[in-house]
Design a protein around this motif. Structure first.
Motif, PDB file in Angstrom:
ATOM      1  N   HIS A 119      -1.255  -0.060 -16.962  1.00  0.00           N
ATOM      2  CA  HIS A 119      -1.018  -0.850 -15.752  1.00  0.00           C
ATOM      3  C   HIS A 119       0.190  -1.735 -16.006  1.00  0.00           C
ATOM      4  CE1 HIS A 119      -4.699   0.439 -13.920  1.00  0.00           C
ATOM      5  NE2 HIS A 119      -5.318   0.204 -15.065  1.00  0.00           N
ATOM      6  N   ALA A 120       1.218  -1.551 -15.205  1.00  0.00           N
ATOM      7  CA  ALA A 120       2.394  -2.408 -15.250  1.00  0.00           C
ATOM      8  C   ALA A 120       2.424  -3.184 -13.953  1.00  0.00           C
ATOM      9  CB  ALA A 120       3.660  -1.557 -15.393  1.00  0.00           C
ATOM     10  N   GLN A 121       3.195  -4.259 -13.913  1.00  0.00           N
ATOM     11  CA  GLN A 121       3.217  -5.072 -12.691  1.00  0.00           C
ATOM     12  C   GLN A 121       3.858  -4.321 -11.542  1.00  0.00           C
ATOM     13  OE1 GLN A 121       5.173  -8.749 -13.602  1.00  0.00           O
ATOM     14  NE2 GLN A 121       3.260  -9.732 -14.126  1.00  0.00           N
ATOM     15  N   ASP A 122       4.847  -3.483 -11.841  1.00  0.00           N
ATOM     16  CA  ASP A 122       5.560  -2.845 -10.742  1.00  0.00           C
ATOM     17  C   ASP A 122       5.127  -1.413 -10.495  1.00  0.00           C
ATOM     18  OD1 ASP A 122       8.592  -1.675 -12.311  1.00  0.00           O
ATOM     19  OD2 ASP A 122       6.648  -2.079 -13.195  1.00  0.00           O
ATOM     20  N   ARG A 123       4.276  -0.815 -11.357  1.00  0.00           N
ATOM     21  CA  ARG A 123       3.818   0.538 -11.108  1.00  0.00           C
ATOM     22  C   ARG A 123       2.586   0.836 -11.934  1.00  0.00           C
ATOM     23  NH1 ARG A 123       8.974   3.118 -14.008  1.00  0.00           N
ATOM     24  NH2 ARG A 123       8.520   2.406 -16.087  1.00  0.00           N
ATOM     25  N   SER A 124       1.847   1.819 -11.490  1.00  0.00           N
ATOM     26  CA  SER A 124       0.721   2.269 -12.285  1.00  0.00           C
ATOM     27  C   SER A 124       0.938   3.728 -12.605  1.00  0.00           C
ATOM     28  CB  SER A 124      -0.597   2.058 -11.547  1.00  0.00           C
ATOM     29  OG  SER A 124      -0.579   2.783 -10.358  1.00  0.00           O
ATOM     30  N   SER A 131       3.672   5.534  -9.042  1.00  0.00           N
ATOM     31  CA  SER A 131       3.997   4.885  -7.779  1.00  0.00           C
ATOM     32  C   SER A 131       4.934   3.729  -8.073  1.00  0.00           C
ATOM     33  CB  SER A 131       2.727   4.401  -7.066  1.00  0.00           C
ATOM     34  OG  SER A 131       2.047   3.470  -7.854  1.00  0.00           O
ATOM     35  N   GLU A 132       6.127   3.799  -7.533  1.00  0.00           N
ATOM     36  CA  GLU A 132       7.168   2.803  -7.772  1.00  0.00           C
ATOM     37  C   GLU A 132       6.919   1.548  -6.950  1.00  0.00           C
ATOM     38  OE1 GLU A 132       9.756   2.889  -9.906  1.00  0.00           O
ATOM     39  OE2 GLU A 132       9.055   4.818 -10.645  1.00  0.00           O
ATOM     40  N   PHE A 133       7.525   0.462  -7.391  1.00  0.00           N
ATOM     41  CA  PHE A 133       7.467  -0.804  -6.668  1.00  0.00           C
ATOM     42  C   PHE A 133       8.146  -0.622  -5.315  1.00  0.00           C
ATOM     43  CE2 PHE A 133       9.697  -4.780  -5.581  1.00  0.00           C
ATOM     44  CZ  PHE A 133       8.597  -5.598  -5.393  1.00  0.00           C
ATOM     45  N   ASN A 134       7.472  -1.021  -4.248  1.00  0.00           N
ATOM     46  CA  ASN A 134       8.010  -0.929  -2.898  1.00  0.00           C
ATOM     47  C   ASN A 134       8.186  -2.349  -2.382  1.00  0.00           C
ATOM     48  OD1 ASN A 134       8.133  -0.862  -0.003  1.00  0.00           O
ATOM     49  ND2 ASN A 134       7.435   1.263  -0.093  1.00  0.00           N
ATOM     50  N   ARG A 135       9.422  -2.780  -2.291  1.00  0.00           N
ATOM     51  CA  ARG A 135       9.733  -4.160  -1.908  1.00  0.00           C
ATOM     52  C   ARG A 135       9.165  -4.501  -0.523  1.00  0.00           C
ATOM     53  NH1 ARG A 135      14.224  -7.743  -3.357  1.00  0.00           N
ATOM     54  NH2 ARG A 135      14.351  -9.362  -1.787  1.00  0.00           N
ATOM     55  N   GLU A 136       9.332  -3.589   0.428  1.00  0.00           N
ATOM     56  CA  GLU A 136       8.882  -3.859   1.799  1.00  0.00           C
ATOM     57  C   GLU A 136       7.365  -4.056   1.857  1.00  0.00           C
ATOM     58  OE1 GLU A 136       8.825  -1.545   6.026  1.00  0.00           O
ATOM     59  OE2 GLU A 136      10.666  -1.412   4.832  1.00  0.00           O
TER      60      GLU A 136
END
Length: 197
Positions: free
Chosen positions: A44-49, A60-65
């Motif tokens: 588990h990373a903050q911006d993706r799992s 799943s990449e970080f989605n800013r929106e």
């Protein structure tokens, strides 16, 4: 026969779900179900799992929106919690129409000052202030632990004008000294109840 059945299943599911479930999602789900629990390694990373098994990877990449929409949703929830059951029904519509869009704009403007990698570190902190406290919520950088922006609501009682709720925010740019107006909502001539009551 097997290919024809699979294609028919995909078309049927796509039609029945109006495109909400795509065939690629079904394939990924079917492949994921074939993986043994002992072959799965989760991080588990903050911006993706990431779920990884041998050569199979779902990322799943970080989605800013989406992240910003979730932050704004949490801001709205914290605000309603601050209002409590006695104030919320009276000012909810005005808050949603006048103040909330300005809160959203302030959050978006503040977040735009951060690089993409740092936006994901923004979090809404703490419970709203009860009683006569002005604090609605703060947004902080979860890595540094420092507040970035603080949202407040003050009770104003100008002479002969009744009670008003003045919404504003402060930023770290000037050590939270300046008031940045979000708008005001009229309460009544009578003293409003305490926050969260």
């Amino acid at each position: 026969m097997n290919k024809w059945l699979r294609k028919s299943l995909f078309v049927t599911i796509s039609i029945l779900t109006f495109g909400l479930v795509t065939p690629s999602q079904l394939i990924n789900q079917a492949n994921a179900e074939k993986i043994n629990d002992r072959d799965v390694f989760e991080t588990h990373a903050q911006d993706r799992s990431i779920v990884q098994a041998n050569s199979y990877v779902i990322e799943s990449e970080f989605n800013r929106e989406e992240f910003m929409q979730e932050l704004i949703k949490q801001a709205e929830i914290q605000s309603y919690q601050k209002f409590g059951t006695r104030i919320k029904p009276v000012i909810e519509n005005d808050f949603r129409e006048v103040i909330l869009p300005n809160i959203e704009q302030a959050i978006e403007q503040t977040a735009s000052q951060f690089p993409e990698d740092n936006v994901k570190n923004l979090t809404i902190t703490e419970q709203p202030g009860a009683g006569l406290s002005e604090k609605i919520f703060n947004i902080k950088d979860s890595v540094s632990g420092k507040d970035i922006i603080r949202f407040h609501v003050r009770r104003d009682n100008p002479p002969q004008a009744g009670y008003w709720f003045n919404f504003h925010y402060h930023t770290y740019h000037d050590q939270f000294h300046s008031h940045h107006e979000l708008g005001s909502i009229f309460w009544d001539k009578n003293t409003p109840p305490k926050w969260m009551s």
